[in-house]
Design a protein around this motif. Structure first.
Motif, short mmCIF file in Angstrom:
data_model
loop_
_atom_site.label_atom_id
_atom_site.label_comp_id
_atom_site.label_asym_id
_atom_site.label_seq_id
_atom_site.Cartn_x
_atom_site.Cartn_y
_atom_site.Cartn_z
N GLY A 164 9.33 11.72 0.36
CA GLY A 164 10.48 11.39 -0.47
C GLY A 164 10.27 11.72 -1.92
O GLY A 164 9.56 12.65 -2.27
N GLN A 165 10.90 10.97 -2.79
CA GLN A 165 10.87 11.23 -4.22
C GLN A 165 10.28 10.04 -4.95
O GLN A 165 10.55 8.90 -4.62
N GLY A 166 9.51 10.29 -5.94
CA GLY A 166 8.85 9.23 -6.68
C GLY A 166 7.52 8.89 -6.04
O GLY A 166 7.26 9.19 -4.88
N TRP A 167 6.66 8.24 -6.80
CA TRP A 167 5.31 7.94 -6.33
C TRP A 167 4.99 6.47 -6.58
O TRP A 167 5.30 5.94 -7.64
N LEU A 168 4.36 5.85 -5.60
CA LEU A 168 3.93 4.47 -5.76
C LEU A 168 2.54 4.43 -6.36
O LEU A 168 1.66 5.17 -5.91
N PRO A 169 2.30 3.55 -7.31
CA PRO A 169 0.93 3.36 -7.79
C PRO A 169 0.04 2.89 -6.65
O PRO A 169 0.51 2.24 -5.71
N ARG A 170 -1.25 3.18 -6.74
CA ARG A 170 -2.18 2.84 -5.67
C ARG A 170 -2.16 1.35 -5.34
O ARG A 170 -2.15 0.96 -4.17
N ARG A 171 -2.14 0.51 -6.37
CA ARG A 171 -2.17 -0.93 -6.13
C ARG A 171 -0.93 -1.39 -5.38
O ARG A 171 -1.02 -2.20 -4.46
N GLU A 172 0.23 -0.87 -5.76
CA GLU A 172 1.47 -1.24 -5.09
C GLU A 172 1.47 -0.75 -3.65
O GLU A 172 1.94 -1.45 -2.74
N ARG A 173 0.94 0.44 -3.43
CA ARG A 173 0.86 0.99 -2.07
C ARG A 173 0.01 0.10 -1.19
O ARG A 173 0.40 -0.26 -0.07
N ARG A 174 -1.16 -0.27 -1.67
CA ARG A 174 -2.05 -1.14 -0.89
C ARG A 174 -1.38 -2.49 -0.62
O ARG A 174 -1.49 -3.04 0.47
N LYS A 175 -0.69 -3.03 -1.62
CA LYS A 175 -0.02 -4.31 -1.48
C LYS A 175 1.03 -4.24 -0.38
O LYS A 175 1.14 -5.14 0.48
N ARG A 176 1.83 -3.19 -0.38
CA ARG A 176 2.88 -3.05 0.62
C ARG A 176 2.29 -2.91 2.03
O ARG A 176 2.80 -3.51 2.99
N VAL A 177 1.24 -2.11 2.14
CA VAL A 177 0.62 -1.90 3.45
C VAL A 177 0.06 -3.20 3.99
O VAL A 177 0.30 -3.57 5.16
N MET A 178 -0.68 -3.93 3.18
CA MET A 178 -1.29 -5.17 3.64
C MET A 178 -0.24 -6.24 3.92
O MET A 178 -0.38 -7.04 4.84
N THR A 179 0.85 -6.24 3.14
CA THR A 179 1.94 -7.19 3.40
C THR A 179 2.57 -6.92 4.75
O THR A 179 2.84 -7.84 5.53
N ALA A 180 2.81 -5.64 5.05
CA ALA A 180 3.42 -5.28 6.32
C ALA A 180 2.51 -5.65 7.49
O ALA A 180 2.98 -6.17 8.52
N LEU A 181 1.21 -5.40 7.36
CA LEU A 181 0.27 -5.77 8.42
C LEU A 181 0.21 -7.28 8.59
O LEU A 181 0.13 -7.80 9.71
N ASP A 182 0.28 -8.00 7.48
CA ASP A 182 0.25 -9.46 7.55
C ASP A 182 1.51 -10.01 8.21
O ASP A 182 1.45 -11.01 8.95
N GLN A 183 2.63 -9.37 7.99
CA GLN A 183 3.89 -9.83 8.57
C GLN A 183 3.86 -9.78 10.10
O GLN A 183 4.55 -10.56 10.76
N VAL A 184 3.06 -8.87 10.66
CA VAL A 184 2.97 -8.78 12.13
C VAL A 184 1.66 -9.39 12.64
O VAL A 184 1.31 -9.23 13.81
N GLY A 185 0.93 -10.07 11.76
CA GLY A 185 -0.23 -10.84 12.17
C GLY A 185 -1.50 -10.07 12.44
O GLY A 185 -2.39 -10.56 13.16
N ILE A 186 -1.66 -8.88 11.86
CA ILE A 186 -2.88 -8.11 12.12
C ILE A 186 -3.50 -7.56 10.84
O ILE A 186 -4.15 -6.51 10.87
N ALA A 187 -3.36 -8.28 9.73
CA ALA A 187 -3.97 -7.83 8.49
C ALA A 187 -5.49 -7.71 8.63
O ALA A 187 -6.12 -6.87 7.99
N HIS A 188 -6.07 -8.52 9.51
CA HIS A 188 -7.52 -8.49 9.71
C HIS A 188 -7.98 -7.23 10.43
O HIS A 188 -9.18 -6.94 10.47
N LEU A 189 -7.04 -6.45 10.96
CA LEU A 189 -7.38 -5.21 11.67
C LEU A 189 -7.10 -3.98 10.80
O LEU A 189 -7.09 -2.86 11.32
N ALA A 190 -6.92 -4.17 9.51
CA ALA A 190 -6.52 -3.07 8.63
C ALA A 190 -7.45 -1.87 8.69
O ALA A 190 -7.01 -0.72 8.61
N LYS A 191 -8.76 -2.11 8.88
CA LYS A 191 -9.73 -1.01 8.86
C LYS A 191 -10.07 -0.49 10.25
O LYS A 191 -10.89 0.41 10.40
#
Length: 324
Positions: free
Chosen positions: A209-236
């Motif tokens: 798409g268009q525009g770029w997310l800062p690294r910190r915001e990207r990581r925050k969004r990814v971990m939030t999404a994983l947490d919402q489905v209950g698998i943040a502990h499996l991120a790696k």
């Protein structure tokens, strides 16, 4: 009501492209091929699938690049920087307001000896935060209806209003932007890249798409999404280290990371056991609590019963079941 069908961005008569080819054949009830990762359509028809590789100096999907040639490599590239779609479309929907409004939608399969009507005047309204199940026999047109709702295909006739704006004849480029910014897709197949971690797979939905997310915001969004489905502990963890249900929840997190307005789920529990399937449905329903609309195509009566409304699709007609 604003009409977005102006042909400024491309020929209005051309069907949306999926993975470099025309959208699903009219009436085809096969699962939509994955041309999106969490609803992010890749420019020029390129796609990401199970056999695609993302490595240093390589582009996504067998020679197709992400966002016009931007290669993705390693955790820093996937989680640290990538483009995010923004279509400049300002339609807003308050909780409980109509999000999707289909009126008189028709779709006819014309590639056979005799035309076959798949959708015959379908009417459907889905509100923000609402869950809807669509059930029907194989070949009844359930996936075709999802492909129309998800802007992979166009209806032959009828009206499609998304967040108060008519989009039934939207030019291809604008349809791709709306598909990217407004929809999340979950399929029976997980479409995870095997060599990437759960977090990296989820982050792939943001590499477009268009525009770029800062690294910190990207990581925050990814971990939030994983947490919402209950698998943040499996991120790696990579897919090989996860169960089928865990992989499907990664796929759901990937669909959620863009904060879509609508989740379209096509038989998401079809390959899972009963208990694991229930956990997947829990994750999908969790999104509706945050205001996301959900349309679930399923053969499972128990899963359908958990949705707010149930519709039967038969002979091209969509009929709502009356609560007992």
């Amino acid at each position: 009501m604003t009409n977005l069908n102006a042909p400024a961005d491309g020929p209005a008569g051309r069907a949306p492209r999926v993975g470099g080819t025309a959208g699903p054949s009219a009436g085809a009830d096969a699962t939509m091929e994955l041309a999106t990762i969490g609803g992010a359509a890749f420019p020029g028809g390129s796609s990401v699938s199970g056999g695609s590789s993302v490595s240093s100096g390589s582009s996504v999907s067998s020679g197709s690049s992400v966002s016009g040639g931007a290669a993705v490599s390693g955790d820093e590239a996937v989680l640290g920087g990538g483009a995010v779609s923004g279509d400049g479309w300002a339609g807003e929907v308050a909780g409980g307001d109509a999000l999707i409004e289909l009126s008189g939608i028709t779709k006819v399969l014309k590639g056979q000896q005799e035309p076959r009507t798949i959708l015959d005047g379908v009417d459907l309204t889905v509100r923000a935060g609402e869950s809807v199940a669509i059930v029907g026999r194989s070949g009844s047109g359930k996936s075709t209806l999802l492909s129309v709702v998800g802007l992979f295909d166009r209806p032959d006739s009828g009206s499609y209003v998304l967040a108060g704006q008519e989009i039934s004849r939207l030019p291809e480029r604008r349809a791709a932007k709306l598909r990217s910014s407004h929809f999340g897709f979950v399929f029976q197949r997980f479409f995870l890249l095997k060599h990437l971690t759960a977090a990296q797979n989820v982050a792939m939905a943001l590499v477009n798409g268009q525009g770029w997310l800062p690294r910190r915001e990207r990581r925050k969004r990814v971990m939030t999404a994983l947490d919402q489905v209950g698998i943040a502990h499996l991120a790696k963890n990579r897919p090989a280290k996860m169960s089928g249900g865990e992989q499907q929840r990664v796929a759901i997190a990937r669909a959620l990371v863009r904060n879509p307005r609508v989740l379209l789920a096509d038989e998401p529990t079809g390959a899972l056991d009963t208990e694991t399937g229930a956990l997947v449905i829990d994750a999908l329903l969790g999104a509706t609590e945050r205001g996301c609309g959900l349309i679930l195509v399923t053969h499972d009566r128990d899963h359908a019963a958990r949705m707010g409304r149930i519709f039967d699709l038969r002979d091209g007609l969509l009929t709502e079941r009356v609560p007992a």
